[in-house]
Motif scaffolding. Structure first.
Motif, PDB file in Angstrom:
ATOM      1  N   ALA A   2      -1.887  33.599 -23.819  1.00 11.63           N
ATOM      2  CA  ALA A   2      -1.275  32.954 -24.983  1.00 11.63           C
ATOM      3  C   ALA A   2      -0.645  33.955 -25.939  1.00 11.63           C
ATOM      4  CB  ALA A   2      -2.321  32.117 -25.712  1.00 11.63           C
ATOM      5  N   PHE A   3      -1.148  35.197 -25.924  1.00 14.76           N
ATOM      6  CA  PHE A   3      -0.655  36.196 -26.873  1.00 14.76           C
ATOM      7  C   PHE A   3      -0.393  37.497 -26.124  1.00 14.76           C
ATOM      8  CE2 PHE A   3      -3.259  33.192 -29.216  1.00 14.76           C
ATOM      9  CZ  PHE A   3      -2.457  32.885 -30.298  1.00 14.76           C
ATOM     10  N   ASP A   4       0.837  37.998 -26.243  1.00 12.78           N
ATOM     11  CA  ASP A   4       1.195  39.262 -25.588  1.00 12.78           C
ATOM     12  C   ASP A   4       0.787  40.432 -26.481  1.00 12.78           C
ATOM     13  OD1 ASP A   4       2.219  38.185 -23.241  1.00 12.78           O
ATOM     14  OD2 ASP A   4       4.180  37.821 -24.162  1.00 12.78           O
ATOM     15  N   ILE A   5      -0.492  40.763 -26.401  1.00 18.81           N
ATOM     16  CA  ILE A   5      -1.065  41.754 -27.312  1.00 18.81           C
ATOM     17  C   ILE A   5      -0.477  43.142 -27.093  1.00 18.81           C
ATOM     18  CG2 ILE A   5      -3.207  43.013 -27.777  1.00 18.81           C
ATOM     19  CD1 ILE A   5      -4.685  40.347 -27.565  1.00 18.81           C
ATOM     20  N   LYS A   6      -0.388  43.589 -25.850  1.00 24.96           N
ATOM     21  CA  LYS A   6       0.102  44.939 -25.584  1.00 24.96           C
ATOM     22  C   LYS A   6       1.605  45.054 -25.826  1.00 24.96           C
ATOM     23  CE  LYS A   6      -3.442  46.765 -22.525  1.00 24.96           C
ATOM     24  NZ  LYS A   6      -3.726  47.468 -21.250  1.00 24.96           N
ATOM     25  N   THR A   7       2.343  44.038 -25.449  1.00 25.11           N
ATOM     26  CA  THR A   7       3.801  44.087 -25.635  1.00 25.11           C
ATOM     27  C   THR A   7       4.161  44.264 -27.103  1.00 25.11           C
ATOM     28  OG1 THR A   7       4.086  42.645 -23.713  1.00 25.11           O
ATOM     29  CG2 THR A   7       5.962  42.871 -25.210  1.00 25.11           C
ATOM     30  N   LEU A   8       3.425  43.576 -27.973  1.00 22.93           N
ATOM     31  CA  LEU A   8       3.698  43.645 -29.413  1.00 22.93           C
ATOM     32  C   LEU A   8       2.851  44.709 -30.111  1.00 22.93           C
ATOM     33  CD1 LEU A   8       4.071  39.831 -30.100  1.00 22.93           C
ATOM     34  CD2 LEU A   8       5.875  41.563 -30.104  1.00 22.93           C
ATOM     35  N   GLU A   9       2.057  45.471 -29.347  1.00 25.75           N
ATOM     36  CA  GLU A   9       1.296  46.637 -29.835  1.00 25.75           C
ATOM     37  C   GLU A   9       0.179  46.264 -30.802  1.00 25.75           C
ATOM     38  OE1 GLU A   9       4.416  50.234 -29.620  1.00 25.75           O
ATOM     39  OE2 GLU A   9       4.908  48.745 -31.161  1.00 25.75           O
ATOM     40  N   PHE A  10      -0.350  45.052 -30.666  1.00 26.44           N
ATOM     41  CA  PHE A  10      -1.498  44.683 -31.496  1.00 26.44           C
ATOM     42  C   PHE A  10      -2.697  45.563 -31.173  1.00 26.44           C
ATOM     43  CE2 PHE A  10      -5.359  42.097 -32.218  1.00 26.44           C
ATOM     44  CZ  PHE A  10      -5.228  41.876 -33.582  1.00 26.44           C
ATOM     45  N   ASP A  11      -2.824  46.000 -29.916  1.00 24.68           N
ATOM     46  CA  ASP A  11      -3.940  46.871 -29.528  1.00 24.68           C
ATOM     47  C   ASP A  11      -3.903  48.196 -30.285  1.00 24.68           C
ATOM     48  OD1 ASP A  11      -1.537  47.321 -28.081  1.00 24.68           O
ATOM     49  OD2 ASP A  11      -2.619  48.542 -26.625  1.00 24.68           O
ATOM     50  N   LYS A  12      -2.696  48.654 -30.666  1.00 25.86           N
ATOM     51  CA  LYS A  12      -2.591  49.896 -31.440  1.00 25.86           C
ATOM     52  C   LYS A  12      -3.084  49.697 -32.876  1.00 25.86           C
ATOM     53  CE  LYS A  12       1.211  51.848 -28.721  1.00 25.86           C
ATOM     54  NZ  LYS A  12       2.597  52.379 -28.740  1.00 25.86           N
ATOM     55  N   ILE A  13      -2.893  48.501 -33.412  1.00 24.79           N
ATOM     56  CA  ILE A  13      -3.422  48.195 -34.749  1.00 24.79           C
ATOM     57  C   ILE A  13      -4.946  48.246 -34.713  1.00 24.79           C
ATOM     58  CG2 ILE A  13      -3.587  46.437 -36.556  1.00 24.79           C
ATOM     59  CD1 ILE A  13      -0.836  47.654 -36.365  1.00 24.79           C
ATOM     60  N   VAL A  14      -5.536  47.648 -33.678  1.00 27.09           N
ATOM     61  CA  VAL A  14      -6.996  47.672 -33.526  1.00 27.09           C
ATOM     62  C   VAL A  14      -7.487  49.114 -33.401  1.00 27.09           C
ATOM     63  CG1 VAL A  14      -8.914  47.034 -32.010  1.00 27.09           C
ATOM     64  CG2 VAL A  14      -7.120  45.374 -32.516  1.00 27.09           C
ATOM     65  N   LYS A  15      -6.757  49.923 -32.644  1.00 27.34           N
ATOM     66  CA  LYS A  15      -7.136  51.324 -32.466  1.00 27.34           C
ATOM     67  C   LYS A  15      -7.127  52.076 -33.789  1.00 27.34           C
ATOM     68  CE  LYS A  15      -6.041  55.360 -29.602  1.00 27.34           C
ATOM     69  NZ  LYS A  15      -5.111  55.913 -28.570  1.00 27.34           N
ATOM     70  N   LYS A  16      -6.180  51.749 -34.677  1.00 26.27           N
ATOM     71  CA  LYS A  16      -6.130  52.392 -35.996  1.00 26.27           C
ATOM     72  C   LYS A  16      -7.276  51.937 -36.899  1.00 26.27           C
ATOM     73  CE  LYS A  16      -1.289  53.671 -36.646  1.00 26.27           C
ATOM     74  NZ  LYS A  16      -1.584  55.023 -37.147  1.00 26.27           N
ATOM     75  N   MET A  17      -7.735  50.709 -36.696  1.00 27.84           N
ATOM     76  CA  MET A  17      -8.808  50.183 -37.550  1.00 27.84           C
ATOM     77  C   MET A  17     -10.196  50.668 -37.129  1.00 27.84           C
ATOM     78  SD  MET A  17      -7.982  46.262 -38.621  1.00 27.84           S
ATOM     79  CE  MET A  17      -7.853  45.676 -36.935  1.00 27.84           C
ATOM     80  N   LYS A  18     -10.381  50.941 -35.848  1.00 30.06           N
ATOM     81  CA  LYS A  18     -11.723  51.253 -35.350  1.00 30.06           C
ATOM     82  C   LYS A  18     -12.398  52.420 -36.080  1.00 30.06           C
ATOM     83  CE  LYS A  18     -12.972  51.119 -31.071  1.00 30.06           C
ATOM     84  NZ  LYS A  18     -13.025  51.294 -29.604  1.00 30.06           N
ATOM     85  N   PRO A  19     -11.684  53.526 -36.385  1.00 27.90           N
ATOM     86  CA  PRO A  19     -12.352  54.609 -37.127  1.00 27.90           C
ATOM     87  C   PRO A  19     -12.810  54.191 -38.523  1.00 27.90           C
ATOM     88  CG  PRO A  19     -10.321  55.390 -36.094  1.00 27.90           C
ATOM     89  CD  PRO A  19     -10.313  53.910 -35.978  1.00 27.90           C
ATOM     90  N   LEU A  20     -12.268  53.086 -39.034  1.00 23.70           N
ATOM     91  CA  LEU A  20     -12.654  52.624 -40.373  1.00 23.70           C
ATOM     92  C   LEU A  20     -13.967  51.857 -40.358  1.00 23.70           C
ATOM     93  CD1 LEU A  20      -9.130  51.375 -41.555  1.00 23.70           C
ATOM     94  CD2 LEU A  20     -10.162  53.632 -41.898  1.00 23.70           C
ATOM     95  N   ALA A  21     -14.400  51.420 -39.170  1.00 26.97           N
ATOM     96  CA  ALA A  21     -15.709  50.762 -39.049  1.00 26.97           C
ATOM     97  C   ALA A  21     -16.787  51.838 -39.037  1.00 26.97           C
ATOM     98  CB  ALA A  21     -15.771  49.920 -37.777  1.00 26.97           C
ATOM     99  N   GLN A  22     -17.900  51.578 -39.716  1.00 26.89           N
ATOM    100  CA  GLN A  22     -18.948  52.584 -39.863  1.00 26.89           C
ATOM    101  C   GLN A  22     -20.014  52.497 -38.775  1.00 26.89           C
ATOM    102  OE1 GLN A  22     -20.471  52.954 -43.958  1.00 26.89           O
ATOM    103  NE2 GLN A  22     -18.764  51.707 -44.646  1.00 26.89           N
ATOM    104  N   THR A  23     -20.026  51.426 -38.007  1.00 25.59           N
ATOM    105  CA  THR A  23     -21.074  51.237 -37.001  1.00 25.59           C
ATOM    106  C   THR A  23     -20.446  50.898 -35.649  1.00 25.59           C
ATOM    107  OG1 THR A  23     -21.322  48.845 -37.301  1.00 25.59           O
ATOM    108  CG2 THR A  23     -22.522  50.267 -38.834  1.00 25.59           C
ATOM    109  N   SER A  24     -21.230  51.127 -34.593  1.00 27.19           N
ATOM    110  CA  SER A  24     -20.772  50.733 -33.264  1.00 27.19           C
ATOM    111  C   SER A  24     -20.670  49.216 -33.164  1.00 27.19           C
ATOM    112  CB  SER A  24     -21.732  51.265 -32.201  1.00 27.19           C
ATOM    113  OG  SER A  24     -23.045  50.759 -32.400  1.00 27.19           O
ATOM    114  N   LEU A  25     -21.473  48.505 -33.964  1.00 23.40           N
ATOM    115  CA  LEU A  25     -21.421  47.037 -33.983  1.00 23.40           C
ATOM    116  C   LEU A  25     -20.062  46.565 -34.493  1.00 23.40           C
ATOM    117  CD1 LEU A  25     -24.930  46.469 -35.582  1.00 23.40           C
ATOM    118  CD2 LEU A  25     -24.357  46.053 -33.200  1.00 23.40           C
TER     119      LEU A  25
END
Length: 774
Positions: A2-25
């Motif tokens: 339903a959503f072309d995540i890689k084509t529109l580079e949404f996965d790169k946005i998630v990758k940028k946010m992950k270091p901002l999370a303080q826990t593995s959870l």
């Protein structure tokens, strides 16, 4: 899909946010983040992210330190697999972190006095207090099981310590005895056994067992026979210690098992909160805003979040209520594909609960699907040309098409014969236009520009090209068709001017009525764009003013807090100083109490202490100064530590005060009001006169005859009464005790004396009599 995540580079946005999370959870929650087509869910997610952003803006976000993934430990505890010390420490840290986060999550609502919805997650957290206390009581911060974890463990460790002391004592004795046979006077450990270093030639002369040799072979490490039994006892005790520790860890594991469901629920909540604050931090860093969810898409000054802010060009992109399709034309490298990706990516971010980099007031809608065909997907391995690759993607899209979706098509109909490609592109757009979906397509075909003017639900747009600088501006112009500017670009790139001029004469596409119409529309669109720019400029100015006012409000609040804190520190400092002085006086009074003291010294000390009590002093001062004294008022005499009654006010403003049978003239600041006057019949009192001469606090009778001393004592006591003295000392010495007897008899018969006693050690002992007047 339903959503072309890689084509529109949404996965790169998630990758940028992950270091901002303080826990593995939290990181795991971000990895699982996907857009939702459900409007209610999207509304809730956007609201939560915006509240998290508010925490970050105010600097009140909670710390998730100490929160770790306990999933594996909880699973093992459920089947009663003994948890390690490190795992139990993680559980304890989890309990502490849960307590702290519950507290920190209330700070924003307390400051702003408003309801913060994401606080609900903190309220749902359950603090396993008893579990945390049980682990802390058994395991210390360094990861060692405490002696106090059980009485048995404490007993075993005492026996181990005693045994080790005996071993060392015995070894010290062996060292002295076998000193000549040793290479060094030390005790060391080899293979977990206490040993002594023995010369190789002497090893048979030392009773014991060789445990090891040095690498050079010059030393034999021998366990003396004298400690063998003690060592065996120590080994047995250490085995008992390990078994007892294992038992303690098992008991704690059962505690974790009892709280397993609560801990699992806490992990879910903490992971969600950590993800929310990672979203909020990213939104704050990218200056993103919360879009409104409506039935249309209206992105004001939208920026592609993966392009640096100082490089990206913000564009306003709008699907009006009656528009389903936008056709973007213009020169190569002008920004058509970036505009296409920006719309798709921002829509996908919003539907994942992320704020988007647009101006406040932007709108978006919940699309049932977001599909994109972007870029050159030519595949040599699959024998697919660029055209074939695009067609394969489009066929897949059309088969899975859902009403309410967003379809993004880059270079529609490209890669083949222009005439056939343009016809195919128009047919695809016609098909999509009837399927209740939103479409954005980029193209170079002029036929599509004209086609857009034949449909009310299709609108042209273009990327701007500066014909003076021959450079693209990357600005998107809505309702304005674009040109490829191929000849201008070729000239800019250095193509011979003669070739360019010759090409202009042979341009196949000639001006038509539609072309003239397009030119007129472009001019009108430019005027409209100018008005929009002016409006946006005004909007930005208003927003800037609002931010400045908000910042000023925060500064005033911060200044208020700083002033409050400074006043608190100053008050605390003053109070500490007062308490220090009061303590010094209390220590002085204690010293007087433990020794002998004079009553007037105690009264003066009490007066000092009263003056160090700011609350009472200010209260008493206000009540005293506000009181209008009158005859008969009861007052407290500060200097004498006694109560008295006002008799009459003198012409100089002072008062004559009665203390028992004595009267004295005092200033108003020498006493405090205590009770109002009461009607009474005044008792006749002998006439008193104020004595101006100073009466000494003691009378020395030594060396006088008894009758001389009697006269001097009577006169002295009268003078003390008239002067209003509260007490006095009479020195009579020891001698034949005649003077002492006379003084005792006189004092006992005197009506103005309420009490008499012998002096204490520092007052002259029994050679002095202290008298107190009424």
């Amino acid at each position: 899909m339903a959503f072309d995540i890689k084509t529109l580079e949404f996965d790169k946005i998630v990758k940028k946010m992950k270091p901002l999370a303080q826990t593995s959870l939290g990181k795991a929650k971000l990895d699982a983040l996907t857009p939702s087509p459900k409007q209610d869910a999207v509304e809730a997610m956007l609201h939560e992210t915006d509240e998290a952003r508010r925490f970050i803006v105010e600097g009140l976000e909670p710390s998730f330190g100490g929160v770790t993934d306990l999933t594996d430990a909880i699973k093992r505890a459920r089947i009663e697999g003994v948890l390690s010390v490190s795992e139990l420490i993680q559980v304890h840290n989890h309990v502490r972190a849960t307590t702290r986060i519950k507290r920190e999550m209330t700070r924003l609502s307390e400051r702003e006095e408003t309801t913060i919805d994401i606080e609900t997650y903190a309220h749902e957290l359950v603090v396993c207090k008893s579990l945390g206390e049980a682990i802390h009581a058994a395991i210390d911060e360094s990861g060692d099981v405490r002696d106090s974890a059980s009485a048995e463990l404490a007993s075993i460790r005492r026996h181990i310590d005693n045994t080790e002391r005996k071993i060392k004592t015995t070894l010290d004795h062996v060292l002295k005895k076998e000193a000549k046979r040793l290479t060094d006077q030390i005790i060391t450990i080899r293979n977990n056994r206490y040993v002594i270093p023995v010369k190789p030639g002497e090893k048979n002369n030392v009773r014991g067992t060789v445990i090891d040799y040095s690498s050079s072979g010059e030393t034999a490490y021998i366990e003396p026979e004298a400690i063998r039994e003690l060592t065996s006892t120590k080994d047995r005790l250490e085995a008992d210690e390990r078994r007892e520790i294992e038992r303690i860890l098992f008991v704690l594991t059962l505690e974790v098992k009892d709280h397993a469901d609560t801990l699992s629920a806490n992990l879910e909540l903490l992971g969600h909160l950590d993800m929310l604050f990672a979203k909020g931090t990213y939104a704050h860093a990218t200056e993103s805003t919360k879009p409104k969810l409506t039935n249309r898409l209206h992105l004001m000054k939208a920026r592609h979040p993966l392009i640096p802010k100082d490089e990206v060009v913000a564009n306003t992109i709008t699907f009006d209520d009656d528009i389903n399709t936008i056709i973007i034309t213009g020169s190569n490298t002008g920004g058509k594909t970036v505009a296409l990706k920006t719309v798709g990516l921002l829509a996908m971010m919003a539907q994942s609960g992320l704020l988007i980099p647009t101006l406040p007031g932007s709108e978006t809608r919940c699309f049932t699907q977001i599909r994109a065909d972007i870029g050159d997907e030519q595949s040599i391995e699959q024998s697919l040309s660029t055209f074939s690759s695009h067609m394969k993607n489009i066929v897949s899209m059309l088969k899975g098409l859902k009403p309410g979706g967003l379809i993004l098509l880059d270079e529609l109909g490209g890669g083949t014969d222009p005439s056939e490609g343009a016809s195919l592109a128009m047919s695809i757009l016609e098909y999509l236009n009837d399927k209740n979906v939103h479409v954005i397509a980029t193209t170079h075909y002029p036929e599509l520009k004209a086609y857009a003017y034949t449909k009310f639900s299709i609108v042209n747009a273009s990327v701007e090209f500066d014909e003076k600088t021959l450079q693209p501006t990357y600005r998107l112009l809505m309702r304005t068709p674009g040109e490829s500017h191929a000849l201008l670009i070729a000239s800019r790139l250095g193509l011979d001017s003669a070739i360019v001029e010759h090409a202009k004469k042979h341009v196949l596409t000639q001006k038509t009525e539609v072309g003239e119409l397009i030119d007129n529309l472009k001019r009108e669109s430019k005027k409209l764009d100018d008005l929009i720019i002016e409006y946006e400029k005004t909007t930005r100015a208003i927003e800037q003013e609002r931010r400045e006012l908000s910042e000023k409000k925060r500064e005033v609040q911060a200044e208020k807090e700083t002033l409050k804190e400074r006043l608190t520190r100053e008050n605390r400092k003053a109070m500490d100083s007062l308490q220090k002085d009061a303590k010094a006086l209390i220590d002085e009074l204690q010293a007087m109490k433990s020794q002998s003291f004079k009553a007037h010294e105690l009264a003066e000390a009490k007066h000092k202490l009263k003056s160090l009590q700011p609350d009472r002093a200010s209260s008493d001062e206000s009540s005293t100064r506000g009181h209008s004294y009158k005859a008969g008022d009861r007052v407290y005499l500060l200097k004498y530590n006694r109560h008295g009654e006002l008799v009459k006010k003198q012409k100089d403003g002072r008062w004559r005060v009665r203390m028992g049978r004595l009267e004295s003239v005092l200033d108003e600041d020498a006493f405090e009001y205590t009770e109002p006057s009461t009607p009474h019949t005044p008792e006749p009192t002998p006439a008193k006169t104020t004595v101006n001469k100073s009466v000494p606090s003691e009378l020395d009778l030594r060396g006088m005859r008894v009758h001389e001393a009697k006269e001097a004592l009577d006169k002295y006591l009268d003078d003390c009464l008239v002067a209003g003295m509260p007490f006095a000392s009479v020195i009579h010495g020891y001698g034949t005790l005649a003077l002492r007897k006379m003084v005792k008899e006189t004092v006992a018969e005197h009506q103005g004396i309420t009490e008499a006693r012998d002096g204490k050690g520092n007052e002259g002992g029994q050679g002095v009599t202290i008298v107190y007047f009424s």
